[in-house]
Design a protein around this motif. Sequence first.
Motif, PDB file in Angstrom:
ATOM      1  N   SER A  22      -0.139 -14.955  94.797  1.00  0.00           N
ATOM      2  CA  SER A  22      -1.790 -14.656  94.874  1.00  0.00           C
ATOM      3  C   SER A  22      -2.189 -15.231  96.077  1.00  0.00           C
ATOM      4  O   SER A  22      -1.802 -16.303  96.637  1.00  0.00           O
ATOM      5  CB  SER A  22      -2.366 -15.144  93.864  1.00  0.00           C
ATOM      6  N   PHE A  23      -3.256 -14.502  96.583  1.00  0.00           N
ATOM      7  CA  PHE A  23      -3.736 -14.964  98.029  1.00  0.00           C
ATOM      8  C   PHE A  23      -5.213 -14.932  98.178  1.00  0.00           C
ATOM      9  O   PHE A  23      -5.647 -13.985  97.789  1.00  0.00           O
ATOM     10  CB  PHE A  23      -3.081 -14.153  99.304  1.00  0.00           C
ATOM     11  N   THR A  24      -5.829 -16.131  98.427  1.00  0.00           N
ATOM     12  CA  THR A  24      -7.242 -15.959  98.719  1.00  0.00           C
ATOM     13  C   THR A  24      -7.561 -16.149  99.962  1.00  0.00           C
ATOM     14  O   THR A  24      -7.504 -17.227 100.769  1.00  0.00           O
ATOM     15  CB  THR A  24      -7.901 -17.165  97.897  1.00  0.00           C
ATOM     16  N   SER A  25      -8.049 -15.096 100.643  1.00  0.00           N
ATOM     17  CA  SER A  25      -8.378 -14.970 102.162  1.00  0.00           C
ATOM     18  C   SER A  25      -9.409 -15.992 102.674  1.00  0.00           C
ATOM     19  O   SER A  25      -9.256 -16.394 103.717  1.00  0.00           O
ATOM     20  CB  SER A  25      -8.624 -13.427 102.474  1.00  0.00           C
ATOM     21  N   ASN A  26     -10.406 -16.174 101.883  1.00  0.00           N
ATOM     22  CA  ASN A  26     -11.647 -16.928 102.501  1.00  0.00           C
ATOM     23  C   ASN A  26     -11.065 -18.429 102.566  1.00  0.00           C
ATOM     24  O   ASN A  26     -11.788 -19.089 103.040  1.00  0.00           O
ATOM     25  CB  ASN A  26     -12.948 -16.905 101.602  1.00  0.00           C
ATOM     26  N   THR A  27     -10.171 -18.934 101.749  1.00  0.00           N
ATOM     27  CA  THR A  27      -9.718 -20.310 102.051  1.00  0.00           C
ATOM     28  C   THR A  27      -8.164 -20.302 102.491  1.00  0.00           C
ATOM     29  O   THR A  27      -7.577 -21.560 102.743  1.00  0.00           O
ATOM     30  CB  THR A  27      -9.415 -20.971 100.497  1.00  0.00           C
ATOM     31  N   ASN A  28      -7.564 -19.241 102.529  1.00  0.00           N
ATOM     32  CA  ASN A  28      -6.093 -19.190 103.239  1.00  0.00           C
ATOM     33  C   ASN A  28      -5.194 -19.864 102.184  1.00  0.00           C
ATOM     34  O   ASN A  28      -4.267 -20.496 102.470  1.00  0.00           O
ATOM     35  CB  ASN A  28      -5.983 -19.571 104.603  1.00  0.00           C
ATOM     36  N   PHE A  29      -5.483 -19.906 100.805  1.00  0.00           N
ATOM     37  CA  PHE A  29      -4.771 -20.609  99.807  1.00  0.00           C
ATOM     38  C   PHE A  29      -3.839 -19.419  99.204  1.00  0.00           C
ATOM     39  O   PHE A  29      -4.209 -18.518  98.704  1.00  0.00           O
ATOM     40  CB  PHE A  29      -5.757 -21.271  98.813  1.00  0.00           C
ATOM     41  N   SER A  30      -2.619 -20.135  98.823  1.00  0.00           N
ATOM     42  CA  SER A  30      -1.555 -19.046  98.184  1.00  0.00           C
ATOM     43  C   SER A  30      -0.830 -19.567  97.112  1.00  0.00           C
ATOM     44  O   SER A  30      -0.629 -20.757  97.067  1.00  0.00           O
ATOM     45  CB  SER A  30      -0.994 -18.385  99.231  1.00  0.00           C
ATOM     46  N   ILE A  31      -0.485 -18.822  96.014  1.00  0.00           N
ATOM     47  CA  ILE A  31       0.325 -19.497  94.854  1.00  0.00           C
ATOM     48  C   ILE A  31       1.648 -18.405  95.136  1.00  0.00           C
ATOM     49  O   ILE A  31       1.546 -17.421  94.863  1.00  0.00           O
ATOM     50  CB  ILE A  31      -0.208 -19.296  93.507  1.00  0.00           C
ATOM     51  N   SER A  32       2.824 -19.196  95.176  1.00  0.00           N
ATOM     52  CA  SER A  32       4.033 -18.469  95.044  1.00  0.00           C
ATOM     53  C   SER A  32       4.483 -18.577  93.567  1.00  0.00           C
ATOM     54  O   SER A  32       4.276 -19.620  92.946  1.00  0.00           O
ATOM     55  CB  SER A  32       5.073 -19.315  95.793  1.00  0.00           C
ATOM     56  N   ALA A  33       5.004 -17.480  92.934  1.00  0.00           N
ATOM     57  CA  ALA A  33       5.375 -17.519  91.437  1.00  0.00           C
ATOM     58  C   ALA A  33       6.704 -16.685  91.451  1.00  0.00           C
ATOM     59  O   ALA A  33       6.916 -15.834  92.308  1.00  0.00           O
ATOM     60  CB  ALA A  33       4.396 -16.649  90.622  1.00  0.00           C
ATOM     61  N   VAL A  34       7.527 -17.515  90.705  1.00  0.00           N
ATOM     62  CA  VAL A  34       8.875 -17.327  90.467  1.00  0.00           C
ATOM     63  C   VAL A  34       9.196 -17.366  89.134  1.00  0.00           C
ATOM     64  O   VAL A  34       9.128 -18.230  88.461  1.00  0.00           O
ATOM     65  CB  VAL A  34       9.910 -18.055  91.421  1.00  0.00           C
ATOM     66  N   LEU A  35       9.876 -16.088  88.578  1.00  0.00           N
ATOM     67  CA  LEU A  35      10.261 -15.946  87.081  1.00  0.00           C
ATOM     68  C   LEU A  35      11.630 -15.443  87.029  1.00  0.00           C
ATOM     69  O   LEU A  35      12.011 -14.602  87.656  1.00  0.00           O
ATOM     70  CB  LEU A  35       9.313 -15.108  86.574  1.00  0.00           C
ATOM     71  N   ALA A  36      12.470 -16.518  86.512  1.00  0.00           N
ATOM     72  CA  ALA A  36      13.857 -16.062  86.400  1.00  0.00           C
ATOM     73  C   ALA A  36      14.118 -15.726  84.962  1.00  0.00           C
ATOM     74  O   ALA A  36      13.774 -16.286  84.022  1.00  0.00           O
ATOM     75  CB  ALA A  36      14.653 -17.489  86.626  1.00  0.00           C
ATOM     76  N   ARG A  37      15.149 -14.546  84.784  1.00  0.00           N
ATOM     77  CA  ARG A  37      15.454 -13.948  83.630  1.00  0.00           C
ATOM     78  C   ARG A  37      16.654 -13.583  83.417  1.00  0.00           C
ATOM     79  O   ARG A  37      17.373 -13.237  84.565  1.00  0.00           O
ATOM     80  CB  ARG A  37      14.547 -12.861  83.076  1.00  0.00           C
ATOM     81  N   ASP A  38      17.398 -13.671  82.331  1.00  0.00           N
ATOM     82  CA  ASP A  38      18.994 -13.078  82.265  1.00  0.00           C
ATOM     83  C   ASP A  38      19.129 -11.643  81.780  1.00  0.00           C
ATOM     84  O   ASP A  38      18.111 -11.065  81.693  1.00  0.00           O
ATOM     85  CB  ASP A  38      19.496 -14.230  81.476  1.00  0.00           C
ATOM     86  N   SER A  39      20.251 -11.356  81.481  1.00  0.00           N
ATOM     87  CA  SER A  39      20.578 -10.045  81.072  1.00  0.00           C
ATOM     88  C   SER A  39      20.095  -9.684  79.979  1.00  0.00           C
ATOM     89  O   SER A  39      19.861  -8.469  79.679  1.00  0.00           O
ATOM     90  CB  SER A  39      22.066  -9.548  81.375  1.00  0.00           C
ATOM     91  N   ASP A  40      19.509 -10.581  78.958  1.00  0.00           N
ATOM     92  CA  ASP A  40      18.586 -10.191  77.721  1.00  0.00           C
ATOM     93  C   ASP A  40      17.216 -10.076  77.996  1.00  0.00           C
ATOM     94  O   ASP A  40      16.434 -10.120  77.007  1.00  0.00           O
ATOM     95  CB  ASP A  40      19.343 -11.278  76.838  1.00  0.00           C
ATOM     96  N   GLY A  41      16.818 -10.415  79.115  1.00  0.00           N
ATOM     97  CA  GLY A  41      15.540 -10.475  79.476  1.00  0.00           C
ATOM     98  C   GLY A  41      14.959 -11.724  79.101  1.00  0.00           C
ATOM     99  O   GLY A  41      13.675 -11.871  79.078  1.00  0.00           O
ATOM    100  N   GLN A  42      15.324 -12.811  78.751  1.00  0.00           N
ATOM    101  CA  GLN A  42      15.216 -14.155  78.311  1.00  0.00           C
ATOM    102  C   GLN A  42      14.573 -14.914  79.509  1.00  0.00           C
ATOM    103  O   GLN A  42      15.313 -15.024  80.616  1.00  0.00           O
ATOM    104  CB  GLN A  42      16.157 -14.676  77.430  1.00  0.00           C
ATOM    105  N   ILE A  43      13.687 -15.653  79.638  1.00  0.00           N
ATOM    106  CA  ILE A  43      13.300 -16.634  80.406  1.00  0.00           C
ATOM    107  C   ILE A  43      14.057 -17.746  80.618  1.00  0.00           C
ATOM    108  O   ILE A  43      14.609 -18.593  79.687  1.00  0.00           O
ATOM    109  CB  ILE A  43      11.852 -17.196  80.100  1.00  0.00           C
TER     110      ILE A  43
END
Length: 171
Positions: A22-43
């Motif tokens: 997510s990126f907020t242009s007026n503050t140049n603030f960003s959130i990096s998000a990472v979600l890892a899942r296996d072959s069953d779709g489990q987190i």
Amino acid sequence: MQRNVLWRPPKPGVIKLNFDASFTSNTNFSISAVLARDSDGQIMGACTYPLLDVADAFMAEARACERALYFALDMGFRKVVLEGDSLTIKILNSNIVDRSVLSPISQHIRFLAGSFEEVTYLFIPREANKAAHELAMDGQNQQFPCFWVEEAPLSVIDAVESDRYEWFHCR
């Protein structure tokens, strides 16, 4: 729903890392998000990571891709698929020398990839990256990095369960 816009699990023995920013242009603030899942779709894990002084949304997405590899290293994953709706994926899959402003980040991502047995980069439509997008939105409420092992915020769990249901029951 068309099959090509569904989230797809990785093959057994591989962890899929969906990332978004997510990126907020007026503050140049960003959130990096990472979600890892296996072959069953489990987190398997998740993280959100705030970044200051990010130039634009393209840079935010590139940093999220880079963060995915850092997260995978921290979690001890050896075979990974990095999947996102980011221009960075297209750059990483190209044989053309990257001369864009993203070049230092894409070069660092390639360097980090050398620490793994297997790394694959997949570009997907935004519709197939809903859970990572939800994680990035949730991360906007956090001032510090957040990490989860085998869990995630409730809104992300709901999106993951929706992905799993669509893949395993609607295809």
